[in-house]
Design an enzyme around this catalytic site. Structure first.
Site, PDB file in Angstrom:
ATOM      1  N   THR A   9       0.818  -1.212   0.000  1.00 35.83           N
ATOM      2  CA  THR A   9       0.000   0.000   0.000  1.00 35.83           C
ATOM      3  C   THR A   9       0.845   1.252   0.000  1.00 35.83           C
ATOM      4  O   THR A   9       2.068   1.196   0.105  1.00 35.83           O
ATOM      5  CB  THR A   9      -0.924   0.014   1.231  1.00 35.83           C
ATOM      6  OG1 THR A   9      -1.964   0.936   0.983  1.00 35.83           O
ATOM      7  CG2 THR A   9      -0.198   0.392   2.479  1.00 35.83           C
ATOM      8  N   LYS A  41      -7.928   1.419   3.754  1.00 35.99           N
ATOM      9  CA  LYS A  41      -6.779   1.180   4.631  1.00 35.99           C
ATOM     10  C   LYS A  41      -6.608   2.263   5.690  1.00 35.99           C
ATOM     11  O   LYS A  41      -5.597   2.306   6.370  1.00 35.99           O
ATOM     12  CB  LYS A  41      -5.520   1.084   3.783  1.00 35.99           C
ATOM     13  CG  LYS A  41      -5.620   0.020   2.705  1.00 35.99           C
ATOM     14  CD  LYS A  41      -4.492   0.146   1.735  1.00 35.99           C
ATOM     15  CE  LYS A  41      -4.742  -0.724   0.529  1.00 35.99           C
ATOM     16  NZ  LYS A  41      -3.740  -0.487  -0.510  1.00 35.99           N
ATOM     17  N   GLY A  53      -3.710   4.787   9.421  1.00 40.28           N
ATOM     18  CA  GLY A  53      -3.572   4.063   8.173  1.00 40.28           C
ATOM     19  C   GLY A  53      -2.541   2.969   8.348  1.00 40.28           C
ATOM     20  O   GLY A  53      -1.633   3.106   9.172  1.00 40.28           O
ATOM     21  N   SER A 132       4.967   0.744   0.469  1.00 37.44           N
ATOM     22  CA  SER A 132       5.959   0.672  -0.599  1.00 37.44           C
ATOM     23  C   SER A 132       6.039   1.966  -1.403  1.00 37.44           C
ATOM     24  O   SER A 132       7.103   2.329  -1.876  1.00 37.44           O
ATOM     25  CB  SER A 132       5.656  -0.508  -1.524  1.00 37.44           C
ATOM     26  OG  SER A 132       4.344  -0.401  -2.023  1.00 37.44           O
TER      27      SER A 132
END
Length: 179
Positions: A9, A41, A53, A132
């Site tokens: 994510t 998320k 998050g 990422s």
């Protein structure tokens, strides 16, 4: 954190002019396969005054959301205290220490990145980024904060768009929450 969990994510949190916004993409990836495009998320916790998050294993993140909400209630919404207590539990609890995730946490005054290794990081500029695509979104958000007058929610959205253009584990199905 193993590679498969890390590529899950992009989360960015931004504060500007008394408003806080957190945005995420919607992509869920397992290895090199996209499993879902529209995942949520980000959660609002503690009477919608805290944004959280996550990046990492989804089941682990939900467990951490529940534990963190308990910590917020125990400490009457004192975010710094609740974050430190969560990190201590996460690091020392036999079950929790196996959970693999990173959390970005914000309220109207504070910003934190929290990990299972006991890290509690309060960014100097108040911008949080995990996942990422986090480094790409972080760079975009910092530049937009410096060179535009866009509101926090627009900066967060644009930062995810920038990450989605570069990171194969980030898409443009964006969720933005504000407080």
């Amino acid at each position: 954190m193993n590679e498969q969990q890390w590529h899950s994510t992009t989360i960015i949190g931004v504060r500007r002019n008394g408003k806080v916004a957190m945005a995420s993409d919607g992509q869920v990836t397992m290895g090199e396969t996209i499993i879902k495009q529209t995942a949520k998320k980000i959660r609002k916790l503690h009477h919608d005054k805290v944004l959280v998050g996550f990046a990492g294993a989804t089941g682990d993140a939900f467990t951490l959301f529940e534990r963190f909400e308990q910590k917020l209630d125990e400490h009457s919404g004192n975010l710094p205290r609740a974050v430190v207590e969560l990190a201590k539990d996460w690091r020392t609890d036999r079950v929790l220490r196996k959970l693999e995730a990173l959390l970005g946490i914000m309220d109207s005054q504070n910003s934190f990145v929290v990990s299972g290794s006991g890290d509690v990081i309060e960014p100097d500029d108040g911008v949080v980024a995990v996942g990422s695509g986090g480094p790409y979104a972080l760079t975009a958000a910092r530049l937009l904060l410096k060179h535009t007058q866009l509101p926090a929610d627009k900066i967060a959205r644009e930062a995810i768009e920038a990450a989605a253009a570069i990171c194969i584990y980030t898409n443009s199905e964006i969720t933005v929450e504000t407080i």
